[in-house]
Design a protein around this motif. Structure first.
Motif, PDB file in Angstrom:
ATOM      1  N   THR A 254      52.841  26.656  44.951  1.00 48.20           N
ATOM      2  CA  THR A 254      53.637  27.404  43.986  1.00 48.20           C
ATOM      3  C   THR A 254      53.724  26.555  42.721  1.00 48.20           C
ATOM      4  O   THR A 254      53.195  25.441  42.674  1.00 48.20           O
ATOM      5  CB  THR A 254      55.049  27.706  44.519  1.00 48.20           C
ATOM      6  OG1 THR A 254      55.756  26.482  44.705  1.00 48.20           O
ATOM      7  CG2 THR A 254      55.000  28.473  45.830  1.00 48.20           C
ATOM      8  N   ARG A 255      54.426  27.033  41.710  1.00 49.42           N
ATOM      9  CA  ARG A 255      54.549  26.240  40.481  1.00 49.42           C
ATOM     10  C   ARG A 255      55.355  24.976  40.704  1.00 49.42           C
ATOM     11  O   ARG A 255      55.068  23.939  40.148  1.00 49.42           O
ATOM     12  CB  ARG A 255      55.199  27.072  39.384  1.00 49.42           C
ATOM     13  CG  ARG A 255      54.277  28.097  38.822  1.00 49.42           C
ATOM     14  CD  ARG A 255      54.876  28.814  37.633  1.00 49.42           C
ATOM     15  NE  ARG A 255      54.163  30.044  37.467  1.00 49.42           N
ATOM     16  CZ  ARG A 255      54.666  31.231  37.685  1.00 49.42           C
ATOM     17  NH1 ARG A 255      55.919  31.362  38.028  1.00 49.42           N
ATOM     18  NH2 ARG A 255      53.941  32.308  37.541  1.00 49.42           N
ATOM     19  N   GLU A 256      56.394  25.056  41.538  1.00 52.56           N
ATOM     20  CA  GLU A 256      57.296  23.926  41.728  1.00 52.56           C
ATOM     21  C   GLU A 256      57.000  23.097  42.970  1.00 52.56           C
ATOM     22  O   GLU A 256      57.433  21.951  43.056  1.00 52.56           O
ATOM     23  CB  GLU A 256      58.751  24.405  41.842  1.00 52.56           C
ATOM     24  CG  GLU A 256      59.306  25.092  40.628  1.00 52.56           C
ATOM     25  CD  GLU A 256      59.013  26.580  40.610  1.00 52.56           C
ATOM     26  OE1 GLU A 256      58.778  27.147  41.693  1.00 52.56           O
ATOM     27  OE2 GLU A 256      58.982  27.149  39.518  1.00 52.56           O
ATOM     28  N   ASP A 257      56.321  23.656  43.964  1.00 53.27           N
ATOM     29  CA  ASP A 257      56.224  22.992  45.253  1.00 53.27           C
ATOM     30  C   ASP A 257      54.882  23.302  45.902  1.00 53.27           C
ATOM     31  O   ASP A 257      54.137  24.169  45.452  1.00 53.27           O
ATOM     32  CB  ASP A 257      57.367  23.468  46.160  1.00 53.27           C
ATOM     33  CG  ASP A 257      57.732  22.479  47.239  1.00 53.27           C
ATOM     34  OD1 ASP A 257      57.136  21.392  47.288  1.00 53.27           O
ATOM     35  OD2 ASP A 257      58.628  22.801  48.038  1.00 53.27           O
ATOM     36  N   GLU A 258      54.604  22.587  46.951  1.00 49.90           N
ATOM     37  CA  GLU A 258      53.429  22.872  47.771  1.00 49.90           C
ATOM     38  C   GLU A 258      53.797  22.636  49.224  1.00 49.90           C
ATOM     39  O   GLU A 258      54.684  21.848  49.532  1.00 49.90           O
ATOM     40  CB  GLU A 258      52.231  22.034  47.364  1.00 49.90           C
ATOM     41  CG  GLU A 258      52.377  20.559  47.586  1.00 49.90           C
ATOM     42  CD  GLU A 258      51.156  19.790  47.113  1.00 49.90           C
ATOM     43  OE1 GLU A 258      50.767  18.852  47.828  1.00 49.90           O
ATOM     44  OE2 GLU A 258      50.623  20.117  46.050  1.00 49.90           O
ATOM     45  N   LEU A 259      53.119  23.331  50.107  1.00 50.94           N
ATOM     46  CA  LEU A 259      53.364  23.232  51.536  1.00 50.94           C
ATOM     47  C   LEU A 259      52.032  23.023  52.232  1.00 50.94           C
ATOM     48  O   LEU A 259      51.092  23.787  52.024  1.00 50.94           O
ATOM     49  CB  LEU A 259      54.044  24.504  52.052  1.00 50.94           C
ATOM     50  CG  LEU A 259      54.307  24.605  53.547  1.00 50.94           C
ATOM     51  CD1 LEU A 259      55.305  23.549  53.988  1.00 50.94           C
ATOM     52  CD2 LEU A 259      54.805  25.992  53.900  1.00 50.94           C
ATOM     53  N   GLU A 260      51.953  21.970  53.046  1.00 46.96           N
ATOM     54  CA  GLU A 260      50.749  21.700  53.819  1.00 46.96           C
ATOM     55  C   GLU A 260      51.049  21.949  55.285  1.00 46.96           C
ATOM     56  O   GLU A 260      51.958  21.359  55.853  1.00 46.96           O
ATOM     57  CB  GLU A 260      50.290  20.255  53.648  1.00 46.96           C
ATOM     58  CG  GLU A 260      49.082  19.933  54.489  1.00 46.96           C
ATOM     59  CD  GLU A 260      48.647  18.482  54.389  1.00 46.96           C
ATOM     60  OE1 GLU A 260      47.868  18.063  55.259  1.00 46.96           O
ATOM     61  OE2 GLU A 260      49.085  17.790  53.457  1.00 46.96           O
ATOM     62  N   LEU A 261      50.278  22.843  55.892  1.00 47.02           N
ATOM     63  CA  LEU A 261      50.395  23.150  57.312  1.00 47.02           C
ATOM     64  C   LEU A 261      49.096  22.726  57.973  1.00 47.02           C
ATOM     65  O   LEU A 261      48.015  23.106  57.526  1.00 47.02           O
ATOM     66  CB  LEU A 261      50.626  24.642  57.518  1.00 47.02           C
ATOM     67  CG  LEU A 261      51.823  25.246  56.798  1.00 47.02           C
ATOM     68  CD1 LEU A 261      51.787  26.754  56.899  1.00 47.02           C
ATOM     69  CD2 LEU A 261      53.101  24.706  57.370  1.00 47.02           C
ATOM     70  N   SER A 262      49.201  21.936  59.018  1.00 48.37           N
ATOM     71  CA  SER A 262      47.983  21.519  59.720  1.00 48.37           C
ATOM     72  C   SER A 262      48.245  21.559  61.220  1.00 48.37           C
ATOM     73  O   SER A 262      49.372  21.414  61.668  1.00 48.37           O
ATOM     74  CB  SER A 262      47.554  20.119  59.289  1.00 48.37           C
ATOM     75  OG  SER A 262      48.527  19.182  59.661  1.00 48.37           O
ATOM     76  N   ASP A 263      47.172  21.769  61.962  1.00 42.67           N
ATOM     77  CA  ASP A 263      47.286  21.827  63.413  1.00 42.67           C
ATOM     78  C   ASP A 263      45.943  21.457  64.034  1.00 42.67           C
ATOM     79  O   ASP A 263      44.895  21.557  63.408  1.00 42.67           O
ATOM     80  CB  ASP A 263      47.707  23.228  63.859  1.00 42.67           C
ATOM     81  CG  ASP A 263      48.402  23.234  65.205  1.00 42.67           C
ATOM     82  OD1 ASP A 263      48.656  22.148  65.757  1.00 42.67           O
ATOM     83  OD2 ASP A 263      48.700  24.330  65.706  1.00 42.67           O
ATOM     84  N   HIS A 264      46.017  21.040  65.288  1.00 44.25           N
ATOM     85  CA  HIS A 264      44.845  20.669  66.072  1.00 44.25           C
ATOM     86  C   HIS A 264      44.078  21.928  66.465  1.00 44.25           C
ATOM     87  O   HIS A 264      44.669  22.940  66.802  1.00 44.25           O
ATOM     88  CB  HIS A 264      45.297  19.910  67.320  1.00 44.25           C
ATOM     89  CG  HIS A 264      44.227  19.677  68.314  1.00 44.25           C
ATOM     90  ND1 HIS A 264      43.265  18.713  68.150  1.00 44.25           N
ATOM     91  CD2 HIS A 264      43.949  20.286  69.490  1.00 44.25           C
ATOM     92  CE1 HIS A 264      42.452  18.739  69.187  1.00 44.25           C
ATOM     93  NE2 HIS A 264      42.846  19.685  70.008  1.00 44.25           N
TER      94      HIS A 264
END
Length: 162
Positions: A117-127
């Motif tokens: 997003t403009r203000e934030d980022e989200l990283e999702l990771s999984d095996h």
């Protein structure tokens, strides 16, 4: 088309959790060395209390998985006792990519979904168990990778996937 999706990430560990784990292990090691050289009953009791709190934190961290929920309006990320919420209209970019984490004696296939997003980022990771995916493909079974389902859902809901 489904209007809601919920996935569970079992092997997701954020930078904050890694930092807490490694720093607590470092403190416990130093504390044990000091306790070994200068033994005191009070120091032993406080060391055991800190060790118990650390073990309890690790138990809760491993038993309460990360849950990601998305519907037609928002994306909600819940981990342990915190929660983040993103409106789908605020999402600028979504990316999905495989990567490999190499250890000393093994390597692990993982998948990463990044939401910007403009203000934030989200990283999702999984095996990702690539052997199970290949076996299911050879046996003509349906393969299910939750992060890819979430990625496709978000792409469709934000109008980036036709």
């Amino acid at each position: 088309m489904d209007s809601k999706i919920e996935i569970t990430l079992k092997s997701h560990m954020s930078f904050l959790n890694k930092a807490i784990t490694y720093s607590a292990l470092f403190v416990l090691f130093i504390w044990f060395m000091i306790l070994y050289l200068n033994f005191s009953a009070g120091g032993l009791i406080s060391f055991l209390l800190f060790l118990g709190a650390f073990i309890l934190y690790q138990y809760i961290l491993n038993k309460r998985p990360t849950v990601v929920t998305a519907d037609s309006e928002k994306l909600v990320y819940k981990q342990l006792f915190s929660s983040k919420e993103f409106l789908l209209t605020d999402i600028d970019r979504i990316s999905c990519e495989p990567y490999v984490v190499n250890g000393r004696y093994h390597s692990e296939q993982r998948i990463r979904v990044m939401v910007y997003t403009r203000e934030d980022e989200l990283e999702l990771s999984d095996h990702v168990d690539t052997n199970a995916v290949l076996n299911d493909t050879l046996e003509e079974k349906e393969t299910d990778i939750p992060l890819i389902r979430l990625y496709r859902f978000l792409m469709k809901q934000t109008g980036r996937w036709e």
